[in-house]
Scaffold this active site. Structure first.
Site, PDB file in Angstrom:
ATOM      1  CG  HIS A 153      -1.656  -1.257   1.449  1.00 40.18           C
ATOM      2  ND1 HIS A 153      -2.858  -1.564   0.876  1.00 40.18           N
ATOM      3  CD2 HIS A 153      -1.292  -2.356   2.178  1.00 40.18           C
ATOM      4  CE1 HIS A 153      -3.232  -2.780   1.255  1.00 40.18           C
ATOM      5  NE2 HIS A 153      -2.292  -3.281   2.028  1.00 40.18           N
ATOM      6  CB  SER A 274      14.853  21.506 -14.969  1.00 42.82           C
ATOM      7  OG  SER A 274      14.154  22.726 -15.118  1.00 42.82           O
ATOM      8  CE  LYS A 280      13.258  18.428 -10.512  1.00 42.84           C
ATOM      9  NZ  LYS A 280      11.993  18.805 -11.146  1.00 42.84           N
ATOM     10  CD  GLU A 287       9.769  11.473 -15.015  1.00 46.85           C
ATOM     11  OE1 GLU A 287       8.814  12.221 -14.799  1.00 46.85           O
ATOM     12  OE2 GLU A 287      10.931  11.886 -15.164  1.00 46.85           O
TER      13      GLU A 287
END
Ligand code: ARG
Length: 457
Positions: A153, A274, A280, A287
């Site tokens: 979970h 970024s 970043k 992804e």
């Protein structure tokens, strides 16, 4: 090709709409291989003269060379790869070329081409999956002691070895390979010689062409041979499950690489930055891989919809079978290709992980199982330890800092030994059940995988 029956020209839009050369030109080598096998068989069966077959075969080989040298222009007006090659053959060797299509239809031809193509793609995919599995095993071996929280979970559950977590994916990818291997058996059956749908009046030898093309067997029903595309559905199904697996490991990696978890560091080469935020370092590969899952599952759904309710046998709808599987295959190959070095170079960050697993609540189950060993029924033990968790939360106490008296006030069966259970390493070491996360089990599994991969070739 069908001019005999028609008196007018095909409408330009119709020609554009019905052509498939954009998506089937890449099947040329399978088309030519199928045609060569067919021509040899026609000669052996004395359906066409031997010398005509020889001319046809050398003409086909010349066309293949031209295609591979980039000297061949596919013409959309000739609709598809089959007619492009047949027409080029007649240009190349003259009238003799007109004998090739004897006892054959584009309906059995396209199914043959696809099966030859997909057979090769499956072999390539299986190699790529093994490479990824190897990378996972090697990374697991670089960090044999790494411990992190295992989740259910998405809540801290119990400590596990990182190697154990990585090997869970090796198992999943192994079943993906099994599915591919199994699917290959049904792909590798020959439709050639089924004709348009009903076979031929000529003595076509289907066993012979199947043998020449390396098929394991011949499809026994000519109508089935040209009507079904379940081999594509099955491969898309296997690819969709594979994609679900790669999307789940992507998600794990994305979470692990986040500041909240910070358990894993990805190599700079496998991240991007970024354009605005200088700090970043994003896990874009994982992804994008996660995102590309949509295209693969979409291809499966699209093909299921295309097939659903089609009457037997061949319908032109079936021409729409190529783009989806092509996209799914290209996607799978590129994801597996980039994932392997990304996984091979990722590193474990023990410090944040150790901090996370030292939360004593992760060892609550260990305490309950200790009580079971003292003769307490598990349900009672679970209830008692639950009460202790509540006590700790209410009084803002760490479970591993309790005194024995405090613990005994909630769990009367507790003894000194119970206070020493709140150690992640000890917890992991004790999980020696078959398939468990104890280092003794995991190192056996690592060894077994290594040996298995070594014996694969
Ligand atoms: N281009 C067609 C396809 O991909 C080949 C078979 C065409 N058959 C036909 N009768 N029009 O399915």
């Amino acid at each position: 090709m069908w001019g005999g029956r028609f008196s007018g020209e095909t409408d330009k839009q119709v020609a554009d709409f019905t052509q498939s050369i954009d998506v089937d030109a890449h099947l040329y080598k399978y088309d030519i291989a199928g045609s060569i096998a067919h021509a040899e068989m026609l000669a052996a069966q004395q359906i066409i003269p031997e010398k005509d077959a020889e001319q046809i075969i050398s003409g086909l080989k010349a066309i293949q060379n031209r295609i591979e040298a980039g000297e061949f222009q596919f013409d959309p007006e000739l609709e598809d790869v089959h007619m492009n090659i047949e027409s080029a053959l007649t240009d190349e060797i003259g009238e003799v070329g007109a004998r090739l299509h004897t006892g054959r239809s584009r309906n059995d031809q396209i199914a043959t081409d696809e099966r030859l193509w997909l057979r090769e793609e499956i072999d390539e995919l299986m190699r790529l999956v093994v490479n990824l599995q190897r990378a996972l095993v090697e990374t697991a071996q670089r960090f044999p002691e790494a411990i992190l929280p295992g989740f259910t979970h998405l809540q801290h559950a119990q400590p596990v070895l990182w190697a154990h977590h990585l090997l869970a994916y090796v198992e999943m990818f192994e079943r993906d390979r099994e599915r591919l291997a199994d699917c290959r058996k049904r792909v590798n059956r020959s439709p050639l010689g089924a004709g348009a749908l009903a076979g031929a009046t000529l003595p076509i030898d289907r066993e012979a062409t199947a043998g020449k093309l390396g098929f394991d067997s011949v499809l026994q029903n000519s109508m089935d041979a040209v009507a079904d595309r379940d081999y594509i559905l099955e491969l898309l199904g296997a690819l969709s499950i594979l994609a679900v697996h790669w999307s789940r490991i992507s998600e794990d990696i994305i979470l692990w690489a986040s500041q909240e978890f910070a358990f894993v560091a990805l190599d700079d080469a496998f991240c991007t930055g970024s354009s605005l935020m200088p700090q970043k370092k994003n896990p874009d590969v994982a992804e994008i891989a996660r995102g590309k899952t949509g295209a693969v599952i979409g291809a499966l759904n699209g093909m299921l919809m295309t097939m659903k309710g089609l009457p037997l046998t061949y319908n032109r709808d079936l021409q729409e079978d190529k783009q989806g599987i092509l996209t799914a295959l290209e996607t799978a190959k590129s994801v597996l290709g980039v994932f392997t070095p990304m996984v091979a170079t990722m590193t474990f960050r023990q410090e944040p992980a150790l901090k996370a697993v030292s939360d004593p609540f992760l060892m609550a189950t260990d305490l309950a199982e200790w009580l079971v060993r003292q003769g307490v029924p598990f349900r009672t033990a679970h209830h008692r330890v639950g009460g202790l968790v509540k006590y700790c939360e209410r009084n803002d106490r760490a479970m591993n800092a309790l005194t024995l008296d405090e613990m005994q006030s909630i769990i009367p069966e507790a003894e000194e030994e119970a206070l020493s259970l709140f150690d992640a390493k000890k917890s992991v070491n004790a999980r020696t059940v078959l398939g468990g996360t104890a280092p003794s089990c995991v190192s056996k599994q690592l060894g077994a995988w290594q040996q298995y991969f070594a014996e694969l070739q």
